[in-house]
Design an enzyme around this catalytic site. Structure first.
Site, short mmCIF file in Angstrom:
data_model
loop_
_atom_site.label_atom_id
_atom_site.label_comp_id
_atom_site.label_asym_id
_atom_site.label_seq_id
_atom_site.Cartn_x
_atom_site.Cartn_y
_atom_site.Cartn_z
N PRO A 48 -25.93 1.11 97.89
CA PRO A 48 -25.71 2.29 98.71
C PRO A 48 -24.94 3.40 97.99
O PRO A 48 -23.88 3.17 97.44
CB PRO A 48 -24.87 1.75 99.87
CG PRO A 48 -25.07 0.27 99.84
CD PRO A 48 -25.29 -0.08 98.42
N GLU A 49 -25.51 4.57 97.99
CA GLU A 49 -24.78 5.77 97.60
C GLU A 49 -24.63 6.58 98.87
O GLU A 49 -24.94 6.11 99.96
CB GLU A 49 -25.53 6.53 96.51
CG GLU A 49 -25.63 5.70 95.23
CD GLU A 49 -25.88 6.53 93.99
OE1 GLU A 49 -25.38 7.66 93.90
OE2 GLU A 49 -26.59 6.04 93.10
N HIS A 66 -25.15 -15.03 103.59
CA HIS A 66 -24.35 -13.84 103.25
C HIS A 66 -24.04 -12.95 104.45
O HIS A 66 -23.61 -11.82 104.29
CB HIS A 66 -25.01 -12.99 102.16
CG HIS A 66 -25.44 -13.79 100.97
ND1 HIS A 66 -24.57 -14.56 100.24
CD2 HIS A 66 -26.66 -13.95 100.40
CE1 HIS A 66 -25.24 -15.16 99.25
NE2 HIS A 66 -26.50 -14.81 99.34
N ARG A 77 -23.32 -9.88 97.27
CA ARG A 77 -22.44 -9.87 96.09
C ARG A 77 -20.96 -9.71 96.43
O ARG A 77 -20.12 -9.73 95.56
CB ARG A 77 -22.87 -8.75 95.14
CG ARG A 77 -24.27 -8.99 94.64
CD ARG A 77 -24.76 -7.90 93.75
NE ARG A 77 -26.20 -7.84 93.82
CZ ARG A 77 -26.97 -6.97 93.20
NH1 ARG A 77 -26.41 -6.05 92.45
NH2 ARG A 77 -28.25 -6.99 93.33
N ARG A 91 -11.72 18.49 79.49
CA ARG A 91 -12.14 17.09 79.56
C ARG A 91 -13.30 16.84 78.60
O ARG A 91 -14.28 17.56 78.59
CB ARG A 91 -12.51 16.71 81.00
CG ARG A 91 -11.24 16.74 81.85
CD ARG A 91 -11.44 16.31 83.26
NE ARG A 91 -11.86 14.92 83.38
CZ ARG A 91 -11.57 14.20 84.46
NH1 ARG A 91 -10.86 14.68 85.43
NH2 ARG A 91 -12.00 12.96 84.54
#
Length: 270
Positions: free
Chosen positions: A2-3, A91, A110, A151
């Site tokens: 998921p983003e 799960h 996971r 940066r």
DNA sequence: GAATGAACCTGGCGGC
DNA sequence: TGCCGCCAGGTTCATT
């Protein structure tokens, strides 16, 4: 995996089932997720009415008067609203039983996800130092330009830093950089104001479009209604290493940038 | 302060 | 077919 679009798709799918509903009970089958689930979740959530389902970055917040449950899907997590007697699958770590007779079920193979607790009126420490939402007015090219000066890290790593802007993970960073014509290897501090304006615009456009399409289906993501996302069919760079660039036809390059698999066009992205 | 790399976990996949 | 080892992913934490 998921983003932001996947989390927003999840939030929008859950809200009609949860808002206004009371939590009857909390069942923790496996409390050792990324971090242990704190006792407040099972002690204070039962009996509370969920007044809102919100999202901040990739975190979902289930607001009640007693506080908010704070949930991150990690890389493989998913939430579904199911009939209470739906058989448990492997799960399935957490159930929130609702007064509607349904259950909110958290599955995370996971166990990179987490379920934490936020006191009323407080901001959890995980949310304190986050950058602006990418679809908000606070996120624009000027913001990226100012934060990037001095940066030397690759611009892709910079764009994925949640302190700079939240919700841009590996997939959408690759896609936004491709659309803006910027090489992921370029030092963040060496990208011009004009190019950052283009990058911010592309990131907003791609994220908004992905949300409209229901997110990206890659291995693990399924929306709360069980439907897959459709954005994967529209990816230009991510996962296409070695394949022809959609613009110029030359093979896309693939390499690790900041420990993450990255794909880009050496001709179109500079 | 910034950059880098390890760690967390497990399903999926390629190679043998 | 079965086993082994690598990879992927988001985020935090420790180290440089």
């Amino acid at each position: 995996m998921p983003e932001l679009p996947e989390v927003e798709t999840t939030r929008a799918g859950l809200a009609p089932h949860l808002e206004g509903r009371r939590v009857r009970s909390v069942l923790l089958r496996r409390p050792d997720l990324r971090w242990p689930i704190p006792p407040e979740v099972s002690e204070r959530l039962p009996g509370q009415r969920i007044v809102a389902v919100r999202r901040r970055a990739k975190y979902l917040l289930f607001d009640t008067e007693a506080g908010s449950a704070l949930l991150h899907l990690g890389m493989s997590g998913s939430l579904r609203v199911l009939p209470a007697k739906t058989p448990v699958r492997e799960h399935d770590h957490v159930d929130l039983a609702l007064d509607s007779g349904r259950v909110l079920r958290f599955n995370d193979p996971r166990r990179f996800g987490c379920l934490l607790w936020q006191e009323p009126g407080e901001t959890h420490e995980l949310l304190r130092d986050l950058g602006p939402e990418p679809l908000s007015e606070a996120f624009d090219g000027e913001h990226l330009f100012e934060r990037s000066r001095g940066r030397s890290a690759p611009v892709k790593t910079f764009l994925m830093d949640q302190k700079i802007v939240v919700g841009v993970g590996n997939i959408y960073a690759a896609e936004a950089l491709f659309a803006a014509g910027i090489s992921p290897l370029r030092a963040a501090g060496k990208v011009s104001r004009e190019r950052y304006a283009a990058l911010a615009g592309e990131a907003k456009r791609i994220l908004a479009h992905a949300i409209a399409r229901g997110g990206t289906t890659l291995r693990d993501f399924i929306a709360p209604d069980g439907a897959p996302g459709y954005f994967e069919q529209e990816l230009s760079a991510y996962g296409r290493g070695g394949k022809p660039c959609p613009r110029c036809g030359r093979p896309l390059k693939q390499a690790m940038v900041g420990q993450r698999a990255s794909v880009w066009c050496g001709h179109c992205q500079r």
